[in-house]
Design a protein around this motif. Sequence first.
Motif, PDB file in Angstrom:
ATOM      1  N   VAL A 156      21.481  74.010  49.979  1.00 32.25           N
ATOM      2  CA  VAL A 156      22.339  73.105  49.201  1.00 32.25           C
ATOM      3  C   VAL A 156      23.177  73.877  48.191  1.00 32.25           C
ATOM      4  CG1 VAL A 156      20.905  71.057  49.506  1.00 32.25           C
ATOM      5  CG2 VAL A 156      20.421  72.600  47.604  1.00 32.25           C
ATOM      6  N   GLY A 189      15.492  67.639  49.294  1.00 32.52           N
ATOM      7  CA  GLY A 189      14.620  67.755  50.454  1.00 32.52           C
ATOM      8  C   GLY A 189      13.257  67.181  50.123  1.00 32.52           C
ATOM      9  N   TYR A 196      29.244  72.805  47.790  1.00 30.53           N
ATOM     10  CA  TYR A 196      29.651  71.630  48.563  1.00 30.53           C
ATOM     11  C   TYR A 196      29.361  71.835  50.051  1.00 30.53           C
ATOM     12  CZ  TYR A 196      32.469  70.611  44.349  1.00 30.53           C
ATOM     13  OH  TYR A 196      32.898  70.370  43.076  1.00 30.53           O
ATOM     14  N   GLY A 222      25.320  66.044  47.327  1.00 28.86           N
ATOM     15  CA  GLY A 222      25.111  67.458  47.030  1.00 28.86           C
ATOM     16  C   GLY A 222      26.150  68.053  46.107  1.00 28.86           C
ATOM     17  N   SER A 223      27.101  67.250  45.626  1.00 23.39           N
ATOM     18  CA  SER A 223      28.152  67.808  44.766  1.00 23.39           C
ATOM     19  C   SER A 223      27.782  67.743  43.281  1.00 23.39           C
ATOM     20  CB  SER A 223      29.493  67.129  45.039  1.00 23.39           C
ATOM     21  OG  SER A 223      29.456  65.772  44.665  1.00 23.39           O
ATOM     22  N   GLU A 270      16.922  73.272  48.120  1.00 23.76           N
ATOM     23  CA  GLU A 270      16.877  71.851  47.805  1.00 23.76           C
ATOM     24  C   GLU A 270      17.052  71.496  46.340  1.00 23.76           C
ATOM     25  OE1 GLU A 270      13.132  70.577  49.451  1.00 23.76           O
ATOM     26  OE2 GLU A 270      11.950  71.590  47.926  1.00 23.76           O
ATOM     27  N   HIS A 271      17.033  72.454  45.425  1.00 18.53           N
ATOM     28  CA  HIS A 271      17.147  72.100  44.001  1.00 18.53           C
ATOM     29  C   HIS A 271      18.585  72.043  43.509  1.00 18.53           C
ATOM     30  CE1 HIS A 271      12.762  73.555  43.053  1.00 18.53           C
ATOM     31  NE2 HIS A 271      12.807  72.496  43.833  1.00 18.53           N
ATOM     32  N   GLY A 272      19.482  72.715  44.183  1.00 14.76           N
ATOM     33  CA  GLY A 272      20.871  72.743  43.737  1.00 14.76           C
ATOM     34  C   GLY A 272      21.187  73.929  42.850  1.00 14.76           C
ATOM     35  N   VAL A 273      22.443  74.001  42.435  1.00 13.73           N
ATOM     36  CA  VAL A 273      22.973  75.161  41.721  1.00 13.73           C
ATOM     37  C   VAL A 273      23.013  74.913  40.215  1.00 13.73           C
ATOM     38  CG1 VAL A 273      24.995  76.643  41.422  1.00 13.73           C
ATOM     39  CG2 VAL A 273      24.358  75.848  43.711  1.00 13.73           C
ATOM     40  N   THR A 281      21.919  66.125  44.550  1.00 11.00           N
ATOM     41  CA  THR A 281      21.479  67.473  44.912  1.00 11.00           C
ATOM     42  C   THR A 281      21.134  67.597  46.399  1.00 11.00           C
ATOM     43  OG1 THR A 281      19.252  66.820  44.207  1.00 11.00           O
ATOM     44  CG2 THR A 281      20.562  68.080  42.646  1.00 11.00           C
TER      45      THR A 281
END
Lengths: 482, 482
Positions: free
Chosen positions: B207, A170, B210, A218-219, A435-438, A167
């Motif tokens: 984030v 952070g 990608y 981050g993917s 920072e948490h992602g999708v 992710t």
Amino acid sequence: MAFPASCCADVRPGSAYRAAMASPVLDALTAVLPPDRVITDPDRVASYRFDRASFCPAGQPVAVVRPRNTAEVSATLRIASEMRVPVVPQGARSGLSGAANAIDDGIVLSLERMDRVLHIDTANRFVVTEPGVMNAALSRAVAEHGLFYPPDPSSWEFCSIGGNLATDSGGLCCLKYGVTSDYVLGLEVVLADGEILRTGRRTVKGVAGYDLVRLFVGSEGTLGVITEATLRLRAAAERPLTVAATYPDSLAAAAGISAVLGCGVVPSLLEYMDRASVRAVDEVFGMGFGAGVGALVIAQSDVGDVVGKAEIETIGRQLESCGALDVVLADDPSEGEMLLTARRQALPAFERLGATLVDDVCVPRDRMADLVSGIELLAERFGLIVGVVGHAGDGNFHPNVVFDSTDADQVARARRVFEEIMVLGLDLGGTITGEHGVGLLKRDLLAREIGPLGLRVHRDLKRALDPLGILNPGKIFTPDDG
Amino acid sequence: MAFPASCCADVRPGSAYRAAMASPVLDALTAVLPPDRVITDPDRVASYRFDRASFCPAGQPVAVVRPRNTAEVSATLRIASEMRVPVVPQGARSGLSGAANAIDDGIVLSLERMDRVLHIDTANRFVVTEPGVMNAALSRAVAEHGLFYPPDPSSWEFCSIGGNLATDSGGLCCLKYGVTSDYVLGLEVVLADGEILRTGRRTVKGVAGYDLVRLFVGSEGTLGVITEATLRLRAAAERPLTVAATYPDSLAAAAGISAVLGCGVVPSLLEYMDRASVRAVDEVFGMGFGAGVGALVIAQSDVGDVVGKAEIETIGRQLESCGALDVVLADDPSEGEMLLTARRQALPAFERLGATLVDDVCVPRDRMADLVSGIELLAERFGLIVGVVGHAGDGNFHPNVVFDSTDADQVARARRVFEEIMVLGLDLGGTITGEHGVGLLKRDLLAREIGPLGLRVHRDLKRALDPLGILNPGKIFTPDDG
């Protein structure tokens, strides 16, 4: 979601149930992996289905695979590719976006047992680690050598480095030290077809070829499975000095934060809590801020010595200059730790008040006041507590939506307020996640942020690295339009 | 290489020569672009064929296109895609790897006229710029607002931001401040088919999806054409204080550098010159170091005030502790600038001695002594001057191979020593390029560094973003195996 009967079985070799499982995938996995690597016991499998995200569904996996080494990850992916079975790479399930949630009839690939710190290079300041190591464990291991791994998500005690990489996590340190991707020199990644790629380097600089490292970081497990990482370290910082300031409202606090950001000193931490957060820690933990406190700002300097003292005093003066009610300067590190307690207790306090949706939005730093006041209005409109804490120095905020999960109307309102906050963030020139992602939680919102062409490029890249679409499909974006 | 007759024509509308050019590509370009955008005059075209790399061939392009805006870049790429014509995106041709060299019958797409700084955001500390702006011009523009764009290649006066982005340029600041990719928040990129992608953000963290930004940065024009960049800035640093130390040999200098890197202070610059470099600046510019000097190390601190003075004194003590012949501490910035002159004069000095191949290799920091002594042996073996200067703090060195370009034997030896240095760097756990990029010069060496699987992934990603293979084909890697 009930367990389908076909999964209520144990695959330990010799188990009486084994013959009953009509699953070629399980047969293939147990044929190549050592006996204890494959879990199918329903209760145990169930504990691997969800990460910590709200509002995200999870499927019923065919098995949880817990490899001990890269070869076993590779073997698992080879089988998954041959049999077209989706694979969900999983760290410590501390994620907040559903990226690690299981998929129906897929394999959960847990990296939790690849948990060794492999090598600490003090001369060149890097560490080579497996992905299952906890962030805190890694930090402690390198600290023994006088070194410092900065990325520090609040969940650092129970989040894994692999999850951090997935992710691009952070934390509280980012203002001064950056995020996870700023520390990744090299990776070992198992590709969808089981091939083992080593990419990146051990040198500080390097521009040989595309930056594959930062494509994988981050993917969220959709492009490959990270089995080893070489992470840059810094010399240990000094124990931090802390200053905390209370304000009558969020606008005054935003002005204080702005003054700090403009003063030339870069704090090692600059955190914000709004009125609802301060009230929650007051109510639940009796911290004694009192009703007049509308916002709290906490800052640190970690350079130590005379310079550190000068830094924290400068920061304190900036915070005071903007109408602070009170400014407390702790020039002793343990006193400072006490001041940070309020910030650390915010989420536990909200959790005592009800179910919480921990959100994550990032705006340009000068739009903080607009974001915070906008969220206050939304909370009022939807009749819910939304307590905002955040990494103010980065413009990165976590609105905590508190609701009664047994009340359908509150749940519906919580979802609505969550979405409205994201739209507000985008309208302010920000992003839906700092920072948490999708994962699953913000998949539709991502499409809104990056647009159709951005989505097309994402899908093209995904297809290039995972042509069969077996790696965490449906996370971040849907495989196809519509 | 002679110009083919078909290109000896001018395409200005109304030109008498126009009817003579049997080029559908030119017809298409001149039909959609304003008149002055397309250059075909042979002398002018010739000046766009090469960057500054040694040993790299260049083809004969059908035209040079110099767009003024993104729409014109898009129109050019649309034509190139339709007609399957290769396009070489080009900045200021200051590159050292041949990445910007023209391709036969292709279009050179020069971004030099997209040279406006569009917006400086002082509150959020970023700048939005077109790619044709020179690095130095950008730095000066933001400095007027008290801001600082750190990446500073030695060529900063004559290299463009677009070129910096294409190669992920470093510079002298990297030890403390990082490289170009550490400063890129967002990009506008025209894709191979002419579609205009906006990716990244204006926030400090983010984030969502990608990391496309860092995929395009450093891709040397093979994945898209960058037409706008949003770059992070820092608060201006103080004018630096400087210390310089001379040593009897490179081993003592390496020990001094190692001592500085271990002392806790992060210098804003830590540069190295070997015996051959010191001798060259002595010979050519009469700098007066004398024959006993076997190496020179220069370091700076840019924090200013009492702290800066303390830092530079600490660094000086470290440099002295390892057998320095002499240590000169300039606590006045202009004196310090004079000390840096020797470093800046190294390349001009070598150029006066003969043709030069400026190489670029990066090793783990503790392998510096092995690299430098290995290069000394190679220089001796091949009977050539190889002067090594470098960003010692990063383990990033530039061996300058001096040779007589009219002497076929010397040219052959220069090529050999160049390759042997790369292999030495790889053997020491390093990379073939720390900041110059791969281009044509190191294409075969890249294959050696990243291996067949790494190459496969590069080709897969290239195909995903540029399915027709029109964007700078053959740079970094060949399109197909073999």
